[in-house]
Design a protein around this motif. Sequence first.
Motif, PDB file in Angstrom:
ATOM      1  N   GLU A  55     -15.919 -28.668  -9.585  1.00  0.00           N
ATOM      2  CA  GLU A  55     -16.395 -29.944 -10.142  1.00  0.00           C
ATOM      3  C   GLU A  55     -15.503 -30.241 -11.314  1.00  0.00           C
ATOM      4  N   GLU A  56     -14.754 -29.375 -11.786  1.00  0.00           N
ATOM      5  CA  GLU A  56     -13.694 -29.810 -12.912  1.00  0.00           C
ATOM      6  C   GLU A  56     -12.414 -30.217 -12.212  1.00  0.00           C
ATOM      7  N   ASN A  57     -12.480 -30.570 -10.760  1.00  0.00           N
ATOM      8  CA  ASN A  57     -11.460 -31.322 -10.266  1.00  0.00           C
ATOM      9  C   ASN A  57     -10.265 -30.352 -10.114  1.00  0.00           C
ATOM     10  N   VAL A  58     -10.245 -29.057 -10.108  1.00  0.00           N
ATOM     11  CA  VAL A  58      -9.066 -28.364 -10.106  1.00  0.00           C
ATOM     12  C   VAL A  58      -8.294 -28.365  -8.705  1.00  0.00           C
ATOM     13  N   PRO A  59      -6.928 -28.223  -8.683  1.00  0.00           N
ATOM     14  CA  PRO A  59      -6.198 -28.323  -7.497  1.00  0.00           C
ATOM     15  C   PRO A  59      -6.112 -26.974  -6.620  1.00  0.00           C
ATOM     16  N   ARG A  60      -6.738 -26.033  -7.299  1.00  0.00           N
ATOM     17  CA  ARG A  60      -6.922 -24.831  -6.620  1.00  0.00           C
ATOM     18  C   ARG A  60      -7.557 -23.807  -7.271  1.00  0.00           C
ATOM     19  N   ILE A  61      -8.154 -22.771  -6.744  1.00  0.00           N
ATOM     20  CA  ILE A  61      -8.851 -21.703  -7.431  1.00  0.00           C
ATOM     21  C   ILE A  61      -8.247 -20.270  -6.681  1.00  0.00           C
ATOM     22  N   ARG A  62      -7.897 -19.536  -7.729  1.00  0.00           N
ATOM     23  CA  ARG A  62      -7.212 -18.115  -7.305  1.00  0.00           C
ATOM     24  C   ARG A  62      -8.294 -16.994  -7.382  1.00  0.00           C
ATOM     25  N   ALA A  63      -8.007 -15.941  -6.491  1.00  0.00           N
ATOM     26  CA  ALA A  63      -8.830 -14.790  -6.717  1.00  0.00           C
ATOM     27  C   ALA A  63      -8.207 -13.705  -6.110  1.00  0.00           C
TER      28      ALA A  63
END
Length: 314
Positions: free
Chosen positions: A277-285
Amino acid sequence: MSTLPGGVTIRPITGPDEVELFNRLPYTINHELADDLAEQRRRPEWMWVALRGDRLLARVAWWGRSGDSTPLLLDILDVDDTAEDLTEVAQALYETAARQVLPTGVTPPEYGRFIPANWREDPDAYRAVRLRMGVLENAGAHLTVERLRLEWAPAAGVPKPDQRLAFRPAGDTDELIALMTRALDGTLDAHSRGDLAQMSPREAAVKHYEQEFAAYSSPREWWRVGTLGRDGDPVGFVVPARNAYHPVIAYLGVVPEHRGHGYVDGLLAEGTRILAEENVPRIRAATDLGNAPMANAFARAGYINFERAINMAW
């Protein structure tokens, strides 16, 4: 500065003006180094090179939190893999730099390196990884864990929520540490198991909180506790955040009495939703190679294994 036979000079870089020189050897985080220096996550005296004339043969660097007086992690050790065998040069570089950078009598910080996901099947990648590991093994280090680096992209879609769970922000630091302490019971995470061999579960939770979560500048309101219904017992928690480089799922845990019911999927879906919902281009983990339940949960949520990492310790 020191000089080896064959005209090899070992020295720290002079400052930001030599980042381009330092980056002549390729690595996935090269683009971050100039900003790290500007934000004081690195210091020129923590970044060393081995040169023959103006040719970069090898390099080594440590990383720390902004303003730290001593580094927390050794995260760069490279040689020119297209050249002759430079193992001895890399060994001399590491040992010379470590004597200058690290406090006397203190255990060296952990080594972490990102490596290709298929590094064992690729002969060139395997040789490069083993050369670097060998240098540190000769200096007394040993492999502690291999980890999967994971990434979610918007094209994967936000995972479906678990209708059994309700979510609320973590009440305060004490509540989160208490849940972290409970989640450490039976953990498969190698770093956590290493901590538990030396300290109590609560001490391990406090250490993790203080060394990582406390430094995040992203809103703590993102941190979620999942409960059975609106007023039910907590089943676990998820910590979506932004570190200095990426949006991340920093931590995900299910308390022991609620394991085996698939709640991990709902927790991960909630953390992913908050960041999406923050319009991030990717999420890492990331998760340990041996932590199959967690790796499978990330795969079900649309995260791909784009890279691996190795950690070594003394």
